[in-house]
Enzyme design. Sequence first.
Site, PDB file in Angstrom:
ATOM      1  N   SER A 140     -31.001  28.712   7.133  1.00  0.00           N
ATOM      2  CA  SER A 140     -32.259  28.214   6.565  1.00  0.00           C
ATOM      3  C   SER A 140     -32.538  26.768   6.951  1.00  0.00           C
ATOM      4  O   SER A 140     -33.695  26.346   6.970  1.00  0.00           O
ATOM      5  CB  SER A 140     -32.247  28.334   5.043  1.00  0.00           C
ATOM      6  OG  SER A 140     -32.260  29.679   4.671  1.00  0.00           O
ATOM      7  N   ASP A 191     -31.988  22.131  -1.716  1.00  0.00           N
ATOM      8  CA  ASP A 191     -31.517  23.165  -0.787  1.00  0.00           C
ATOM      9  C   ASP A 191     -32.222  23.027   0.568  1.00  0.00           C
ATOM     10  O   ASP A 191     -33.186  22.281   0.714  1.00  0.00           O
ATOM     11  CB  ASP A 191     -31.752  24.544  -1.405  1.00  0.00           C
ATOM     12  CG  ASP A 191     -30.880  25.614  -0.759  1.00  0.00           C
ATOM     13  OD1 ASP A 191     -29.662  25.384  -0.618  1.00  0.00           O
ATOM     14  OD2 ASP A 191     -31.412  26.671  -0.361  1.00  0.00           O
ATOM     15  N   THR A 193     -34.337  24.486   2.668  1.00  0.00           N
ATOM     16  CA  THR A 193     -35.758  24.557   3.028  1.00  0.00           C
ATOM     17  C   THR A 193     -36.534  23.335   2.535  1.00  0.00           C
ATOM     18  O   THR A 193     -37.133  22.627   3.353  1.00  0.00           O
ATOM     19  CB  THR A 193     -36.388  25.876   2.547  1.00  0.00           C
ATOM     20  OG1 THR A 193     -35.581  26.961   2.999  1.00  0.00           O
ATOM     21  CG2 THR A 193     -37.799  26.039   3.073  1.00  0.00           C
ATOM     22  N   GLU A 335     -41.750  27.874  -1.749  1.00  0.00           N
ATOM     23  CA  GLU A 335     -40.725  28.780  -1.220  1.00  0.00           C
ATOM     24  C   GLU A 335     -40.295  29.834  -2.239  1.00  0.00           C
ATOM     25  O   GLU A 335     -39.912  29.502  -3.364  1.00  0.00           O
ATOM     26  CB  GLU A 335     -39.483  27.995  -0.783  1.00  0.00           C
ATOM     27  CG  GLU A 335     -38.446  28.907  -0.124  1.00  0.00           C
ATOM     28  CD  GLU A 335     -37.085  28.245   0.081  1.00  0.00           C
ATOM     29  OE1 GLU A 335     -36.436  28.553   1.093  1.00  0.00           O
ATOM     30  OE2 GLU A 335     -36.659  27.436  -0.770  1.00  0.00           O
ATOM     31  N   ASP A 340     -33.737  35.414  -0.361  1.00  0.00           N
ATOM     32  CA  ASP A 340     -32.537  35.211   0.463  1.00  0.00           C
ATOM     33  C   ASP A 340     -31.253  35.467  -0.329  1.00  0.00           C
ATOM     34  O   ASP A 340     -30.341  36.127   0.163  1.00  0.00           O
ATOM     35  CB  ASP A 340     -32.556  33.774   0.989  1.00  0.00           C
ATOM     36  CG  ASP A 340     -31.289  33.382   1.724  1.00  0.00           C
ATOM     37  OD1 ASP A 340     -31.032  33.951   2.797  1.00  0.00           O
ATOM     38  OD2 ASP A 340     -30.562  32.496   1.228  1.00  0.00           O
ATOM     39  N   HIS A 344     -28.240  37.995   0.364  1.00  0.00           N
ATOM     40  CA  HIS A 344     -26.817  37.641   0.488  1.00  0.00           C
ATOM     41  C   HIS A 344     -25.964  38.481  -0.453  1.00  0.00           C
ATOM     42  O   HIS A 344     -24.842  38.851  -0.122  1.00  0.00           O
ATOM     43  CB  HIS A 344     -26.600  36.164   0.149  1.00  0.00           C
ATOM     44  CG  HIS A 344     -26.978  35.229   1.249  1.00  0.00           C
ATOM     45  ND1 HIS A 344     -26.271  35.143   2.428  1.00  0.00           N
ATOM     46  CD2 HIS A 344     -27.993  34.340   1.365  1.00  0.00           C
ATOM     47  CE1 HIS A 344     -26.838  34.232   3.208  1.00  0.00           C
ATOM     48  NE2 HIS A 344     -27.882  33.727   2.594  1.00  0.00           N
ATOM     49  N   ASP A 383     -37.967  32.180   7.209  1.00  0.00           N
ATOM     50  CA  ASP A 383     -37.133  31.451   8.156  1.00  0.00           C
ATOM     51  C   ASP A 383     -36.237  32.411   8.944  1.00  0.00           C
ATOM     52  O   ASP A 383     -35.837  32.154  10.066  1.00  0.00           O
ATOM     53  CB  ASP A 383     -36.299  30.390   7.426  1.00  0.00           C
ATOM     54  CG  ASP A 383     -35.681  30.917   6.132  1.00  0.00           C
ATOM     55  OD1 ASP A 383     -35.854  32.110   5.795  1.00  0.00           O
ATOM     56  OD2 ASP A 383     -35.010  30.121   5.449  1.00  0.00           O
ATOM     57  N   HIS A 384     -35.925  33.564   8.321  1.00  0.00           N
ATOM     58  CA  HIS A 384     -35.035  34.569   8.915  1.00  0.00           C
ATOM     59  C   HIS A 384     -34.945  35.733   7.957  1.00  0.00           C
ATOM     60  O   HIS A 384     -35.448  35.647   6.835  1.00  0.00           O
ATOM     61  CB  HIS A 384     -33.620  33.997   9.134  1.00  0.00           C
ATOM     62  CG  HIS A 384     -33.066  33.428   7.870  1.00  0.00           C
ATOM     63  ND1 HIS A 384     -32.570  34.219   6.850  1.00  0.00           N
ATOM     64  CD2 HIS A 384     -32.984  32.147   7.419  1.00  0.00           C
ATOM     65  CE1 HIS A 384     -32.195  33.439   5.848  1.00  0.00           C
ATOM     66  NE2 HIS A 384     -32.441  32.182   6.152  1.00  0.00           N
ATOM     67  N   HIS A 493     -27.165  36.336   7.407  1.00  0.00           N
ATOM     68  CA  HIS A 493     -28.516  36.509   7.948  1.00  0.00           C
ATOM     69  C   HIS A 493     -28.512  37.438   9.150  1.00  0.00           C
ATOM     70  O   HIS A 493     -27.456  37.748   9.682  1.00  0.00           O
ATOM     71  CB  HIS A 493     -29.080  35.149   8.377  1.00  0.00           C
ATOM     72  CG  HIS A 493     -29.143  34.161   7.265  1.00  0.00           C
ATOM     73  ND1 HIS A 493     -29.385  32.827   7.460  1.00  0.00           N
ATOM     74  CD2 HIS A 493     -28.975  34.301   5.929  1.00  0.00           C
ATOM     75  CE1 HIS A 493     -29.381  32.198   6.300  1.00  0.00           C
ATOM     76  NE2 HIS A 493     -29.131  33.070   5.357  1.00  0.00           N
TER      77      HIS A 493
HETATM   78 ZN   LIG Z   1     -29.476  32.481   3.361  1.00  0.00          ZN
END
Ligand SMILES: [Zn+2]
Length: 575
Positions: A140, A191, A193, A335, A340, A344, A383-384, A493
């Site tokens: 990220s 964090d 981002t 965000e 995310d 995870h 971002d991914h 990711h």
């Molecule tokens: Zn992540």
Amino acid sequence: MTSSRTPLLADSRRRSLDSDHAAEEEDAALHGRAASPGRSPRLREWILFLWALLATATVIILAVIVQHNQQTSHSSPKPSSDKRNLIFMVSDGMGPASLSLTRSFRQYIDDLPIDDTLVLDQHFWGTSRTRSSSSLVTDSAAGATAFSCGKKSYNGAIAVDPDHNPCGTVLEAAKRAGYTTGLVVTTDVTDATPASFAAHVWYRFQNDEIALQEIGEGVLGRTVDLIFGGGRCRFLPNGVEGSCRADDVDVRGIAQDKHGWSWADSRAGFDAMAGGKNVSLPALGLFAPADVPFEVDRRNMADVYPSLSEMASTAIKALEEATKDSEKGFFLMIEGSRIDHAGHFNDPAAQVREVLEYDKTFKLVVDFLEESETEGVLVATSDHETGGLATAYQRPGELPAYYWHPSVLANSNASSEHAARLLSQYVASVPDDVNKSDLKKWINTNILQQRMGIDDAQDTELDAIVSNPALALPVFSKMISSRARIGWSTAGHSAVDVNIYSSGGPAVDHLRGNVENTDIGKFLRSYLDVEDHVADITKELGKKMEIKPPVMGVRIQEVAVGLGEALHLDLSYEP
Ligand SMILES: [Zn+2]
Ligand SMILES: *[C@@H]1O[C@H](CO)[C@@H](O)[C@H](O)[C@H]1NC(C)=O
Ligand SMILES: *[C@@H]1O[C@H](CO)[C@@H](O)[C@H](O)[C@H]1NC(C)=O
Ligand SMILES: *[C@@H]1O[C@H](CO)[C@@H](O)[C@H](O)[C@H]1NC(C)=O
């Protein structure tokens, strides 16, 4: 109740195998069932540790390949000097499969037709390639640096280039050009981002330093006017209750006394903002010690934590008020941070609720732009992807299944993270030599049946939890996923291209089709017409700022190895 079950789901049911009868019956039972009246939860101010380990583990950055791909730059249209607002949304870790997952889930729970789509689907714009300078699979930090600086950098980089030189960000440039700026997230505001828009450090885990730069202690002074999210613990000095800083710096005190920030740290403080009409900028709203809970849990603690859509709507109102007599508008980054985390954790029940909340937030931004007299644009992307999510799962030793079960996700009323937290609270309250079969019974009744809607727990699954309660989180996720028949390929990711969404208009034409993530960064600065400011700030940072490598801990790597083991737990689920 409307009569129509969706043909798609009905069809999938006909074809479902015997092994899925339980889920089928649940599907039928759940459909249209009213929510039962609730008990009030007493979970406040919980310091989470399991997720933190996981999130931290993803942060391990090994090699830094100095391999800067010079991107071909478009000749962007020069915007007029007219006032404009730019809202940039990031759905951290949301890949295309998350949309399919959530769309079908929503059709199921709301009894909607098969052509019903998410608001996001209706604003599909293009796709983005996500690799970083150091890896085909980005993190990220590099992902956000591509947006904020328009440059590829290495995994872990917070607004620095592959040589660790700080790069001016669109937010810093916007501030200098006279825009009002904001960051709204559901994770720690330090964090990766949000940090990549308002701080410059070697590696993302330098949260203590990031907090200081975000409030105005960096060489540029204060560049952000509004910050809402979690991560309060980084702003309190070590030694004070609720702090997670390694040092005794009172970031809150410096923010308030030296830089004039207003401070809110509770639901009451948020409510006093009156939806944005009573916000004193610069405004720091830190509504959770670390993460704001997953939406699937937060909705049961709404008296403690505001949601993403509530924070975003309040922020927009506040920024609109603050700029109403100004020549420039605002730049706001919002965000959906924890899509995310659900990835995870391989937790699809948590993820669908995160994406629904993000979709709701996207809609309110689109509505705002439509009603606003000021010209404005919304661009949203990820971002991914996280988790290698697949909306199908072939159980080991079985034939492929042509369906998945939204009902399993709908029945769950707790994330795996929250379930693991409930378990660790319980385990802490009983003697060490607690009777294991009693413990299994407790887990089965109080967590699996009552909170997660799982009434067919296997002994192997319960054993896996009881023999190592620290691994409860991944086991809970696996139990939900295998029953819903949702697949995952990683706890990290993946490199798949992600979608771009937009409120649209000719200004955004450059982001049509398949673009590089850095093109999105270049669009942001170009839309605000602050490219020259970005260049100036990069020069200024280069002169004034000394970026030093942090001391890396070994502990992080140990944690990562532990988690890897958890993921390879062989839990065959045989109903
Ligand atoms: Zn992540
Ligand atoms: C979910 O759990 C919360 C907290 O215990 C409770 O208040 C709520 O009623 C539950 N909802 C459902 C649909 O079970
Ligand atoms: C406005 O916010 C301040 C705190 O910043 C609070 O004291 C005051 O009560 C709020 N006003 C209203 C009408 O909520
Ligand atoms: C644990 O409790 C069960 C009954 O719940 C009992 O049958 C069993 O003997 C107990 N085991 C031990 C080791 O005490």
